[in-house]
Design an enzyme around this catalytic site. Structure first.
Site, PDB file in Angstrom:
ATOM      1  N   TYR A   8      16.848  57.861 125.086  1.00  0.00           N
ATOM      2  CA  TYR A   8      16.790  57.910 126.550  1.00  0.00           C
ATOM      3  C   TYR A   8      16.607  59.341 127.059  1.00  0.00           C
ATOM      4  O   TYR A   8      17.237  59.743 128.036  1.00  0.00           O
ATOM      5  CB  TYR A   8      18.079  57.370 127.179  1.00  0.00           C
ATOM      6  CG  TYR A   8      18.557  56.050 126.644  1.00  0.00           C
ATOM      7  CD1 TYR A   8      17.720  54.952 126.584  1.00  0.00           C
ATOM      8  CD2 TYR A   8      19.878  55.893 126.225  1.00  0.00           C
ATOM      9  CE1 TYR A   8      18.172  53.737 126.101  1.00  0.00           C
ATOM     10  CE2 TYR A   8      20.337  54.676 125.745  1.00  0.00           C
ATOM     11  CZ  TYR A   8      19.476  53.607 125.683  1.00  0.00           C
ATOM     12  OH  TYR A   8      19.931  52.415 125.216  1.00  0.00           O
ATOM     13  N   TYR A 140      22.773  44.206 130.823  1.00  0.00           N
ATOM     14  CA  TYR A 140      22.206  44.998 129.729  1.00  0.00           C
ATOM     15  C   TYR A 140      22.663  44.371 128.422  1.00  0.00           C
ATOM     16  O   TYR A 140      23.857  44.120 128.214  1.00  0.00           O
ATOM     17  CB  TYR A 140      22.670  46.459 129.791  1.00  0.00           C
ATOM     18  CG  TYR A 140      22.179  47.264 128.604  1.00  0.00           C
ATOM     19  CD1 TYR A 140      20.870  47.737 128.555  1.00  0.00           C
ATOM     20  CD2 TYR A 140      23.013  47.522 127.517  1.00  0.00           C
ATOM     21  CE1 TYR A 140      20.405  48.445 127.447  1.00  0.00           C
ATOM     22  CE2 TYR A 140      22.556  48.227 126.412  1.00  0.00           C
ATOM     23  CZ  TYR A 140      21.253  48.690 126.384  1.00  0.00           C
ATOM     24  OH  TYR A 140      20.794  49.384 125.291  1.00  0.00           O
ATOM     25  N   ASP A 241      28.010  37.833 126.037  1.00  0.00           N
ATOM     26  CA  ASP A 241      27.798  39.107 125.351  1.00  0.00           C
ATOM     27  C   ASP A 241      29.051  39.962 125.543  1.00  0.00           C
ATOM     28  O   ASP A 241      29.222  40.638 126.550  1.00  0.00           O
ATOM     29  CB  ASP A 241      26.559  39.792 125.948  1.00  0.00           C
ATOM     30  CG  ASP A 241      26.314  41.170 125.333  1.00  0.00           C
ATOM     31  OD1 ASP A 241      27.163  41.645 124.576  1.00  0.00           O
ATOM     32  OD2 ASP A 241      25.260  41.765 125.645  1.00  0.00           O
ATOM     33  N   LYS A 275      30.181  47.133 118.941  1.00  0.00           N
ATOM     34  CA  LYS A 275      30.883  48.345 119.373  1.00  0.00           C
ATOM     35  C   LYS A 275      32.293  48.485 118.794  1.00  0.00           C
ATOM     36  O   LYS A 275      32.464  48.956 117.684  1.00  0.00           O
ATOM     37  CB  LYS A 275      30.925  48.390 120.901  1.00  0.00           C
ATOM     38  CG  LYS A 275      29.569  48.636 121.526  1.00  0.00           C
ATOM     39  CD  LYS A 275      29.689  48.972 122.989  1.00  0.00           C
ATOM     40  CE  LYS A 275      28.352  49.081 123.690  1.00  0.00           C
ATOM     41  NZ  LYS A 275      27.646  50.328 123.471  1.00  0.00           N
TER      42      LYS A 275
HETATM   43  C1  LIG Z   1      26.809  44.454 126.649  1.00  0.00           C
HETATM   44  C2  LIG Z   1      25.987  45.081 125.565  1.00  0.00           C
HETATM   45  N1  LIG Z   1      25.287  44.298 124.743  1.00  0.00           N
HETATM   46  C3  LIG Z   1      24.550  44.801 123.739  1.00  0.00           C
HETATM   47  C4  LIG Z   1      24.495  46.163 123.533  1.00  0.00           C
HETATM   48  C5  LIG Z   1      23.654  46.721 122.420  1.00  0.00           C
HETATM   49  O1  LIG Z   1      24.459  47.202 121.398  1.00  0.00           O
HETATM   50  P1  LIG Z   1      23.883  48.278 120.345  1.00  0.00           P
HETATM   51  O2  LIG Z   1      23.694  49.538 121.097  1.00  0.00           O
HETATM   52  O3  LIG Z   1      24.938  48.339 119.286  1.00  0.00           O
HETATM   53  O4  LIG Z   1      22.599  47.718 119.819  1.00  0.00           O
HETATM   54  C6  LIG Z   1      25.210  47.021 124.378  1.00  0.00           C
HETATM   55  C7  LIG Z   1      25.163  48.484 124.185  1.00  0.00           C
HETATM   56  O5  LIG Z   1      25.508  49.268 125.040  1.00  0.00           O
HETATM   57  C8  LIG Z   1      25.970  46.461 125.420  1.00  0.00           C
HETATM   58  O6  LIG Z   1      26.660  47.239 126.269  1.00  0.00           O
END
Ligand SMILES: Cc1ncc(COP(=O)(O)O)c(C=O)c1O
Length: 452
Positions: A8, A140, A241, A275
């Site tokens: 980014y 996101y 998610d 994460k």
């Molecule tokens: C809600 C959410 N889903 C998916 C992801 C993607 O995860 P990664 O960066 O480990 O690919 C993120 C990353 O910030 C996220 O905040």
């Protein structure tokens, strides 16, 4: 010139990044010996802080046996045990676990699982229409192709990848944790969408309660209840998610728990973790599914099997780190630590007012100052770094998602630094002294850390 390409970032104008020589607890130490409190847990994952002796020891122990073996036809204790542990700690009903190596890929897995679920359930003529997704504006879900298509079209920069990304359906989320009117309006929109298009929608996807990288919007638990009802009514799967919200960030172990009403639990069909899963040590994600989903992949036909298998899925070091992390979380009562963090954030931030500040909000272990304009926080990263705090503002938000081991005085220092930036801007005209860490969006609009 370093060959290292950063995320980014406009490499032509990016200021030199800070070089970190060591990290311990909540602190990063730069090569010049400067110490910074990491107020954002390395993109919200280092939940126990850096260099945790118990997680280090767990990885060490596994390393003496082996670092990695393929899960294709082989298995190992750490992956088996972690799958069991995740089934135990997640809402009842999520009984099967598929590992991948990042949040994005875990979400891709969830999307493919949903599409293949409907295909496996389709009638003999094989006409499968459910291959689209519905999701929320401001969402996101990662940076790979499928999940980009369900992330906010503007912030996910769909215009850059037009023609490449599949198109999906979007509805507006409620704005704010208490926005019940918005909640009803969003559910009405969702019902209208489902009435017209449910036959082509494989799943509805959302980040429960907290939309992180789309701008830290919070919304009420009632919305999750409504989503569950509508998905049931219109035969659409629900993918939660929890990559960012899982492991305590919203105050509960998992955000969907907050939607429970009495004894009625609200359970997604598919839930994704990442994460904090390995406490930020190693890349790992887990896509959990209910028995209904899992059973649809059973049968004699090979094509019914789930068609995915990343090389590093279930990596033994990552699984060992995750097992140690869950143990620490439970044994040391992290939910209590998170409740304390929440109190301090509420006390420090909730009523903060200053020029350029639109709103402050707090949920779980997450504190946000939203500015009127993106430029209102120009310079805060350097301002904070000079005071020993690492922040990474983006869009219109300056936020903290600290490691849960942060002490009260460290957290108050983080909050004070965030507030002091706006206070000193009001009282002096020092803003221009701080270098703007500008990057540029594809369309040429100057931005400051556009994305998380
Ligand atoms: C809600 C959410 N889903 C998916 C992801 C993607 O995860 P990664 O960066 O480990 O690919 C993120 C990353 O910030 C996220 O905040």
């Amino acid at each position: 010139m370093s060959p290292l390409w950063f995320p980014y970032a406009q490499m032509q104008t990016m200021p030199p990044p800070l070089n970190i020589k060591s990290a311990q607890g909540v602190k990063l130490k730069t090569e010049n010996g400067r110490e910074l409190i990491d107020a954002i847990s390395s993109w919200w994952c280092v939940i126990h802080g850096y260099n945790h002796p118990k997680i280090n020891a767990a990885i060490d122990k596994q390393l003496k046996k082996f670092a990695h073996i393929m899960l294709g036809g082989l298995t190992h204790n750490a992956a088996e045990k972690l799958a069991e542990e995740l089934v135990r700690i997640t809402p009842k009903g999520l009984d099967y676990v598929f590992f991948a190596d990042s949040g994005s890929v875990g979400m891709e897995v969830a999307m493919k699982m949903a599409v293949q679920y409907w295909k496996n359930n389709s009638s003999k003529d094989g006409t499968v229409k459910k291959y689209r997704f519905a999701s929320l504006y401001k969402g996101y879900h990662g940076d790979t192709t499928g999940v980009m298509s369900i992330s906010d079209p503007k912030e996910g920069m769909h215009h850059l990848f037009k023609g490449y990304l599949p198109w999906q359906y979007f509805i507006n989320p409620p704005i704010g944790f208490t926005d019940l009117a918005g909640c009803n309006a969003s559910l009405n929109k969702m019902e209208n969408l489902f009435k017209m298009h449910a036959e082509e929608i494989a799943a509805f996807v959302c980040e429960p309660l907290l939309q992180g990288a789309g701008g830290f919007n919070f919304y009420p638990p009632e919305f999750l209840r409504g989503i569950r009802e509508l998905c049931n009514k219109y035969n659409v799967l629900w993918i939660a998610d929890e990559v960012a919200t899982g492991f305590g960030r919203t105050g509960n172990m998992f955000a969907v728990e907050q939607a429970a009403k009495g004894k009625t639990k609200i359970i997604p069909d598919i839930m994704v973790l990442g994460k904090g899963l390995t406490a930020g040590y190693l890349g790992l994600s887990a896509t959990l599914a209910t028995e209904k989903i899992y059973n649809s992949f059973l049968g004699n036909a090979y094509e019914k099997a789930f068609m995915h298998g990343p090389t590093f899925m279930g990596n033994a070091l990552a699984c060992s780190a995750a097992l140690a992390s869950i143990q620490i979380f439970e044994r040391e009562n992290y939910l209590e630590k998170i409740a304390k963090i929440n109190k301090i954030l509420t006390d420090e931030l909730l009523n903060f007012k200053a020029k350029g500040v639109k709103e402050c909000r707090v949920l779980g272990a997450c504190g946000v100052i939203e500015t009127e304009n993106e430029s209102d926080h120009n310079g805060i990263q350097e301002f904070a770094a000079k005071r020993g705090v690492w922040l990474r503002p983006f869009l219109k938000v300056v936020y903290t998602t600290p490691p849960y081991i942060i002490t009260e005085s460290e957290l108050r220092k983080v909050c004070k630094t965030m507030k002091d930036f706006f206070i000193q801007k009001e009282t002096s005209k020092t803003e221009s002294r701080f270098r703007k860490t500008e990057t540029f969006r594809g369309d040429g609009e100057p931005i400051l850390n556009k994305k998380r």
